[in-house]
Design an enzyme around this catalytic site. Structure first.
Site, PDB file in Angstrom:
ATOM      1  N   GLY A 289      70.169  85.954  18.186  1.00  0.00           N
ATOM      2  CA  GLY A 289      69.658  86.824  17.147  1.00  0.00           C
ATOM      3  C   GLY A 289      69.083  88.102  17.731  1.00  0.00           C
ATOM      4  O   GLY A 289      68.912  88.240  18.944  1.00  0.00           O
ATOM      5  N   CYS A 290      68.756  89.034  16.832  1.00  0.00           N
ATOM      6  CA  CYS A 290      68.289  90.351  17.281  1.00  0.00           C
ATOM      7  C   CYS A 290      66.887  90.274  17.868  1.00  0.00           C
ATOM      8  O   CYS A 290      66.653  90.707  19.006  1.00  0.00           O
ATOM      9  CB  CYS A 290      68.379  91.363  16.153  1.00  0.00           C
ATOM     10  SG  CYS A 290      67.574  90.865  14.622  1.00  0.00           S
ATOM     11  N   TYR A 291      65.942  89.687  17.116  1.00  0.00           N
ATOM     12  CA  TYR A 291      64.596  89.522  17.687  1.00  0.00           C
ATOM     13  C   TYR A 291      64.643  88.662  18.948  1.00  0.00           C
ATOM     14  O   TYR A 291      64.013  89.003  19.966  1.00  0.00           O
ATOM     15  CB  TYR A 291      63.656  88.870  16.668  1.00  0.00           C
ATOM     16  CG  TYR A 291      63.143  89.778  15.572  1.00  0.00           C
ATOM     17  CD1 TYR A 291      62.494  90.965  15.861  1.00  0.00           C
ATOM     18  CD2 TYR A 291      63.268  89.416  14.233  1.00  0.00           C
ATOM     19  CE1 TYR A 291      61.989  91.773  14.841  1.00  0.00           C
ATOM     20  CE2 TYR A 291      62.772  90.213  13.211  1.00  0.00           C
ATOM     21  CZ  TYR A 291      62.134  91.395  13.524  1.00  0.00           C
ATOM     22  OH  TYR A 291      61.626  92.189  12.514  1.00  0.00           O
TER      23      TYR A 291
END
Lengths: 343, 343, 343, 343
Positions: free
Chosen positions: D149-151
């Site tokens: 994921g991005c985070y």
């Protein structure tokens, strides 16, 4: 009517003072000064004021200001007020300084952060730190108010209840703070151009920001102990608003929601949101409120407080007027009940 | 006190009516309705209202509204007001409709643009077009106000003096208009996501926008002749504000600046800027003013009028309140003197 | 490899040249100069280049640039290139000037708009106006290119087919143009601060913008007649992109869509959208394309052309590289096929 | 040529995959699927692709995709890939899943956060977590990649060196993370309208965000111990970019700058900035880099790591292509060396 003047009115705190004072039913704006813009209508710089406040900037003349005014606001860069304030006080004109000159009680710390000796150290003991939520009675009696900075207001209001009751470890506080670009003031600078600060996010001054000693001083007053704070400011690609995300380690069990609600129940400009809330900066845009939410994820020891203000209102000009109202026996909320503008 | 209700209060014109009415000294907000949000506090949707207006949405009940209110504002999509208005008028409750339902005098044109027959064509002759700058006396007597659209307000106020005096060729008018995204309303839609409308600029509806017939109708009233208008709306990557850039071909010599200043001298909410000015949308953000500037480059025959308004205020909710003030014998500017927020 | 240098590389056209040239397979960047930043790594000013282009700014030394380079780009304010170009040409170094110095064929018009005599009027006849869509063959042979301005590129490409075929009244052209703030360049200035230009829209320079004579010159070349243009530029609250909304009066019937499609079919960087389209500035963000749409509302005589470009690419640095490719016998699109970044 | 397809290509990770793959010299895009948009040209949804990628969306047909493709990317909401992946793997088509379906090794945790049983738990052990900086060799051999994921990407890359060497207290980690609105995806939703998310800043999901278990899993792999993380995500009023501000308590003395520089020296897409730096999100806009800076204010025990990525590139589509390059024996950086766009 309270006769008021603003020294240094070409910045964002200056125009915001004008906007708020122009609608204040008990204030007469006597003068707004600017060396560079003297003679020019304020509405030339600030087109929103056209038709509402048709006065011109004038040269700052302390003697004349003292003679004509009940109160003088300083919306100047640091280092200006401390030179002019003694003359004003000597003539019984009260002063509300929005700059940093009288915020730090210790002149050696001031010198350390601002790079020169303080020009009026004898007034530091008299200056009242203008955060009504801790100093209301002193403000009523004050001749000289040091109006808190924008970050310090949001951070202190968020931490106060925890520290006043010694509920958290004062050596492990973190304030991850974010501000809109108006916090940098109205001055031509590359870093806050729309093309540099827009569509961009970054931290700045991680190694040390001038608001740090002010915040620590306030937190130490509250906790009556030494405090260690990690403070990281960031620049948000927007105009107005501060969001402080505060982290502390809980050492004693307590109902945090109730604690905050009780602490701030009498405060007209602090709003504790219901459990589970996420305050938005726009909910206070153009408004003097500080809105808070308290979180404790997974019922662990880490308390998270979310605190939002409008950096130009509760973080500057609105708070200054709140102080003025107190000093002059006005209702504290007078002229400050604008509803935030959404969308 | 004027007892007022808002039907359909979950959109941006609804929240803006609430913000403005909550501070109006002569208004009591009796109800705000929403089928989808009935029972929910308005401050849940609009966090700016928390502490200022702690009421809940209710189901719209025309009979009850008629019984309890002096005036009902419709902040609904088109097609709602025309069904409910007759019952309200029958009980002597006055209506200010912010939607398009009663703006077009000719029901066939309404049907052509909105794709269904008008439900209350018998009221079209009675409905007063709520642009005080042309209809002030009729508004004072009106039972039913059709509040002008956002683009139509900015465009008409810009063209009126030229057309009223037949100074320009009415067959060659151009309105290149630009609006912030709030003009599209508060509804989940791909096109106005921050990621779609942000950092982007585009025209839309060039082949025909629903505000076109309303604008033409108004310009024809002014010129007392047929009018041909090219109208191109654009979407600005910002929240509030309309900027109309208007082009016309001068046919008779006149001092344009003087013409505009005289025409609008008595108008509290139209401000003609000095020659050479460029009005900014932010100069009216949160404010009921329309600011105009007139240009005539190289002394040629092309007149350019720059017209800015806040699409949610003078283009919608502020104008609605201006109408209400007139209808109820209040001072026209009451509750509408907020200074625009800059920065 | 083409050995290239950039004079005056601290602005937005400079960094954009660097970004595009660093990825060009046939270019070696020999030097980038800046008096104020000499000795500093370019990645200090432009953090996007870190790891991609690790060179430092140097002092501009014409003799050395001439010795080491095949081509020198000027990304300087007006008035710099005209002093340095003669020495470069004398040593057979070719020049692509992104500034205004060689855009106007008539030195008296240059003097009138820029307030001083032209320093190299003898080169104006030789300078080739670098719009490949009208001057491709001349560009291939040129020693000195005057790269078109950002507004002039968007406006000319939009009007060209109409004027080349004398289809519209050349005395009644209107260009309502809108630009992102990067068009104002990378310089500390109040007007383009995020807090001044953000959430705001305004026209500027309505009485006369320096791009006006350049546009008129280009349109007159196309129409082979006198042209009268009303040009109104506006500032959009975003970083990149130009949207020109063009109005003309049709005098001869023609299939406009087909006209444009045929005119631009061979052009790699002009894209005529299908009928009914509204080009978005973001569709060319970071990209060398100009996208056009043609409208004729209600089949009337008013033609509307919508034209979008990235002001820093097709309006400046990308077009400069397109010229370089042509001058050095490279494929015209080389190094310019980046797809625009959405969202 | 690698024959690639994208399932679910109407979102922001989909268009970003298309943009990057269209320029990748070793990839042929065989299909892009969408149930809702089947038959429509991708350039209708994403005007930046017009002229660069003129294909249409098709219905997702697993058998056909398996027959025609070497690799299938899933850019779908969670819950889609886990249904389709087994059939693809069975036919020896490799899969890179950008959704959350295969990120969590423990299906009970997946069920707890996503509210339903996992459809292909037998594949969880085989799925390789696609963070090249920790799993490069496994990625080369993988059939099924769970793209981070991005985070989680920004947070893990920031913390890794500290945890791998057990230098900090793993029970006292804080990640104060901020994301642009594109992280919420391309779907009509009130909360990410320009009028709601613009000029506004807020935290969200403080009580628990779906990326939390993924981040903790990764940090535990690195530290080989239990980890306690406080994770607070915030929404920035901009389109692209993540800024993670990470806090940890140092337990062992070490030269942090050297630690990070050595750890990431071999990594093509992690850039450790010089001491005292503040990475900006725009420095990686449109680019696959993660830029880091390490701070230790007042030489205390609190370490602050600043980590920025483009959430759609290194946080999604760029990282997916980095994985593909590794899986297919390509140079890891191929097709990923775009320079970030500034301004």
């Amino acid at each position: 009517m309270i006769r008021a003047a603003i020294v240094g009115g070409t910045g964002y705190t200056g125009v915001e003072l004008l906007r708020l004072l122009a609608n204040h039913p008990n204030v007469e704006i006597v003068a707004i000064t600017s060396r560079t813009e003297a003679g020019r209508p304020v509405s030339k710089l600030f087109p929103n004021l056209r038709g509402y406040l048709d006065i011109c900037f004038t040269e700052p003349e302390p003697a004349q200001l003292a003679a004509e005014c009940d109160v003088v606001f300083f919306a100047t860069p640091h280092g200006v007020a401390m030179d002019m304030v003694p003359a004003l006080l000597a003539q019984n004109t009260r002063v509300i300084d929005l700059s940093a000159d009288f915020r730090l009680a210790d002149p050696t710390i001031w010198e350390q952060w601002y790079g020169r000796p303080h020009a009026a150290p004898h007034l530091l003991a008299e200056a009242v730190y203008g955060l009504p939520e801790i100093n209301r009675e002193a403000i009523r009696q004050a001749r000289l108010i040091a109006c808190p900075g924008c970050y310090p207001t949001a951070v202190q209001l968020g931490f106060l209840p925890l520290l006043e009751h010694q509920l958290v470890d004062p050596s492990r506080l973190i304030a991850d703070a974010k501000s809109g670009a108006s916090g940098a003031g109205r001055k031509a600078a590359l870093g806050t151009l729309l093309c540099e600060a827009g569509e961009n996010f970054k931290a700045y001054s991680v190694s040390g920001h001038r608001h740090l000693p002010e915040i620590i001083q306030g937190l130490q007053w509250a906790s009556r102990s030494s405090v260690d704070l990690t403070f990281v400011p960031h620049l948000i690609p927007m105009i107005r608003g501060i969001h402080a995300t505060l982290y502390a380690q809980l050492e004693h069990e307590v109902d945090l929601q109730e604690l905050y609600e009780q602490r701030y129940a009498p405060e007209p400009f602090v709003d504790v949101l219901p459990p589970g809330s996420h305050p938005e900066t726009r909910s206070v845009r153009g408004n003097n409120m500080c809105r808070l939410a308290i979180h404790r994820p997974s019922a662990g020891n880490t308390v998270i407080v979310l605190s939002v203000t409008d950096n130009l209102i509760k973080g500057a000009s609105g708070q200054a007027i709140q102080n003025m109202n107190l000093m002059f026996g006005q209702e504290e909320t007078r002229g400050l009940m604008h509803i935030a503008v959404i969308p």
